[in-house]
Write a protein that holds these residues in place. Structure first.
Motif, PDB file in Angstrom:
ATOM      1  N   GLY A 196     -12.059 -15.522   3.732  1.00 19.59           N
ATOM      2  CA  GLY A 196     -12.537 -14.156   3.611  1.00 19.59           C
ATOM      3  C   GLY A 196     -11.475 -13.218   3.092  1.00 19.59           C
ATOM      4  O   GLY A 196     -11.756 -12.352   2.253  1.00 19.59           O
ATOM      5  N   ALA A 197     -10.240 -13.395   3.573  1.00 22.53           N
ATOM      6  CA  ALA A 197      -9.163 -12.513   3.106  1.00 22.53           C
ATOM      7  C   ALA A 197      -8.909 -12.717   1.620  1.00 22.53           C
ATOM      8  O   ALA A 197      -8.714 -11.747   0.875  1.00 22.53           O
ATOM      9  CB  ALA A 197      -7.895 -12.780   3.905  1.00 22.53           C
ATOM     10  N   TRP A 241     -17.578  -4.658  -6.041  1.00 17.38           N
ATOM     11  CA  TRP A 241     -18.047  -4.854  -4.659  1.00 17.38           C
ATOM     12  C   TRP A 241     -19.512  -5.146  -4.610  1.00 17.38           C
ATOM     13  O   TRP A 241     -20.308  -4.334  -4.988  1.00 17.38           O
ATOM     14  CB  TRP A 241     -17.737  -3.607  -3.823  1.00 17.38           C
ATOM     15  N   LEU A 251     -11.759 -11.059  -0.254  1.00 17.28           N
ATOM     16  CA  LEU A 251     -11.711  -9.596  -0.207  1.00 17.28           C
ATOM     17  C   LEU A 251     -10.614  -9.036  -1.093  1.00 17.28           C
ATOM     18  O   LEU A 251     -10.808  -8.024  -1.769  1.00 17.28           O
ATOM     19  CB  LEU A 251     -11.454  -9.142   1.226  1.00 17.28           C
ATOM     20  N   ALA A 252      -9.459  -9.678  -1.091  1.00 14.85           N
ATOM     21  CA  ALA A 252      -8.296  -9.061  -1.723  1.00 14.85           C
ATOM     22  C   ALA A 252      -8.052  -9.576  -3.127  1.00 14.85           C
ATOM     23  O   ALA A 252      -7.074  -9.188  -3.746  1.00 14.85           O
ATOM     24  CB  ALA A 252      -7.063  -9.304  -0.856  1.00 14.85           C
ATOM     25  N   TYR A 267      -7.299  -0.163  -1.384  1.00 11.64           N
ATOM     26  CA  TYR A 267      -6.187   0.403  -2.157  1.00 11.64           C
ATOM     27  C   TYR A 267      -6.347   0.083  -3.637  1.00 11.64           C
ATOM     28  O   TYR A 267      -6.074   0.914  -4.496  1.00 11.64           O
ATOM     29  CB  TYR A 267      -4.886  -0.184  -1.615  1.00 11.64           C
ATOM     30  N   ARG A 268      -6.845  -1.129  -3.946  1.00 12.91           N
ATOM     31  CA  ARG A 268      -7.029  -1.515  -5.355  1.00 12.91           C
ATOM     32  C   ARG A 268      -8.069  -0.648  -6.036  1.00 12.91           C
ATOM     33  O   ARG A 268      -7.978  -0.383  -7.227  1.00 12.91           O
ATOM     34  CB  ARG A 268      -7.502  -2.967  -5.418  1.00 12.91           C
ATOM     35  N   VAL A 278       0.833  -1.201   0.000  1.00  9.11           N
ATOM     36  CA  VAL A 278       0.000   0.000   0.000  1.00  9.11           C
ATOM     37  C   VAL A 278       0.868   1.251   0.000  1.00  9.11           C
ATOM     38  O   VAL A 278       0.466   2.285  -0.515  1.00  9.11           O
ATOM     39  CB  VAL A 278      -0.947  -0.036   1.220  1.00  9.11           C
ATOM     40  N   GLY A 295     -17.617  -0.765 -12.644  1.00 11.93           N
ATOM     41  CA  GLY A 295     -17.259   0.243 -11.666  1.00 11.93           C
ATOM     42  C   GLY A 295     -16.604  -0.330 -10.429  1.00 11.93           C
ATOM     43  O   GLY A 295     -16.450   0.347  -9.439  1.00 11.93           O
ATOM     44  N   GLY A 296     -16.239  -1.597 -10.484  1.00 15.37           N
ATOM     45  CA  GLY A 296     -15.678  -2.218  -9.293  1.00 15.37           C
ATOM     46  C   GLY A 296     -16.636  -3.282  -8.829  1.00 15.37           C
ATOM     47  O   GLY A 296     -17.839  -3.083  -8.838  1.00 15.37           O
ATOM     48  N   ARG A 301      -8.237 -10.149  -7.172  1.00 15.58           N
ATOM     49  CA  ARG A 301      -8.340  -9.200  -8.276  1.00 15.58           C
ATOM     50  C   ARG A 301      -9.677  -9.414  -8.956  1.00 15.58           C
ATOM     51  O   ARG A 301     -10.030 -10.520  -9.338  1.00 15.58           O
ATOM     52  CB  ARG A 301      -7.195  -9.454  -9.266  1.00 15.58           C
ATOM     53  N   ARG A 302     -10.454  -8.364  -9.087  1.00 17.44           N
ATOM     54  CA  ARG A 302     -11.790  -8.527  -9.654  1.00 17.44           C
ATOM     55  C   ARG A 302     -11.770  -8.256 -11.143  1.00 17.44           C
ATOM     56  O   ARG A 302     -11.118  -7.344 -11.608  1.00 17.44           O
ATOM     57  CB  ARG A 302     -12.747  -7.572  -8.968  1.00 17.44           C
TER      58      ARG A 302
END
Lengths: 224, 99
Positions: free
Chosen positions: A156-157, A224, A160-161, B83-84, A75, A221-222, A163-164
């Motif tokens: 979960g990690a 999520w 969450l992390a 951050y992504r 980060v 748009g992401g 790459r989408r």
């Protein structure tokens, strides 16, 4: 002797904690936390908690801190933005009030055990053998719940992390890679069937869309 | 050393961690300060286990460490996801889930 070690370890732990809070760069905060954790492991050893001390050093100062260092490096951290003026004044005041209150609660409780050195030492107190047998008999259920919790956290990690798709539209490089003319005899299916690939193949945009998903769909748009 | 000394140190560590949670805006540092608070509680648990001469407090401390590890994993995953998406890594800006 144990008093000297106690004061060295306690000063290390408190100094590490203050370092975590006051360092400007998150990377140095992580390093200060490692100092704090190792000092705390020394305090655990003084309290005859050998297994907890070992777990503290191996799991916390080893594994968890490596995770932190990786994420801070990823980060970037950068300079810390201090909180607003109100919290910058009220935060330390709250901390001071909290510690005074806790000290009054602890030292003013007049518990007999607090001023003693603790129960007489039993042979094997705090060793992996005792802790392990407790975990597999009296505390079997919390042990199993804890393992499920760890599994859920790991999954979960990753979720969450990850790459989408559609988060970043496929760039120029990807399109060029498809559009680039292939040299002859590279072994494509089109060559094998002896057809002209340029005649009836889908356009580049269609290929890109097929491979990378709709570029202006609802997920672009992401995800999520 | 008397048990009271250990409890004093644990209260101090807890309060320092709470101060850090309040005064920082970077979620990474807030997670670090949460670790401090959990560690203060752990020290108190182990000290009480020594006081009573039973290992139950140490079991508690181990489970607290485990929960902290799970919390860190999820928290860092969230920070990487934030951050992504190129959102600001700042808890004051990230208030879209607020009521």
């Amino acid at each position: 002797m144990s008093q000297v070690i106690f004061f060295i370890a306690a000063i290390g732990a408190v100094a590490g904690a203050i370092g975590v809070v006051t360092m400007r760069n998150p990377f140095y905060s992580v390093l200060a936390l490692i100092v704090h954790l190792v000092s705390l492991a020394a305090l655990f050893l003084l309290l005859r908690a050998e297994f907890v001390a070992a777990a503290q050093v191996v799991v916390y100062a080893g594994a968890v801190m490596v995770l932190y260092v990786f994420v801070v490096a990823y980060v970037g951290g950068g300079e810390q933005v201090p909180a607003g003026a109100v919290l910058r004044v009220l935060g330390p005041l709250f901390g001071l009030a909290l510690v005074i209150e806790l000290w009054i609660a602890i030292l003013g409780s007049a518990l007999k055990g607090i001023s003693s050195k603790g129960a007489p030492y039993r042979l094997g107190f705090g060793t992996p053998q005792h802790i392990g047998s407790l975990f597999l008999t009296k505390y079997l259920f919390p042990f199993e719940i804890a393992s499920i919790l760890l599994l859920v956290a790991a999954v979960g990690a990753v979720v969450l992390a990850r790459r989408r798709r559609g988060l970043e539209p496929p760039g120029e490089a990807f399109e060029l890679q498809i559009r680039a003319p292939r040299p002859a005899y590279t072994g494509t299916m089109a060559e094998g069937a002896d057809t002209n690939p340029a005649a009836d193949s889908p356009s580049v945009e269609e290929i890109v869309e097929q491979l990378a998903g709709p570029t202006d769909g609802p997920r672009s748009g992401g995800g999520w | 050393m008397a048990i009271g000394w250990y409890l004093t140190v644990s209260a101090l560590i807890f309060a320092i961690g709470a101060t850090g949670v309040l005064t920082h805006r970077n979620p990474l540092v807030i997670l670090l300060c949460l670790e401090l608070m959990l560690n203060g509680a752990n020290l108190a648990l182990v000290a009480f286990a020594r006081m009573w001469g039973g290992e139950d407090g140490q079991i508690f401390a181990l489970i607290v460490m485990l929960v902290a590890a799970a919390e860190v994993t999820i928290g860092l995953g969230l920070i990487v996801a934030i951050y992504r998406r190129q959102l600001p890594v700042d808890v004051d800006e990230l208030n879209e889930l607020q009521g």
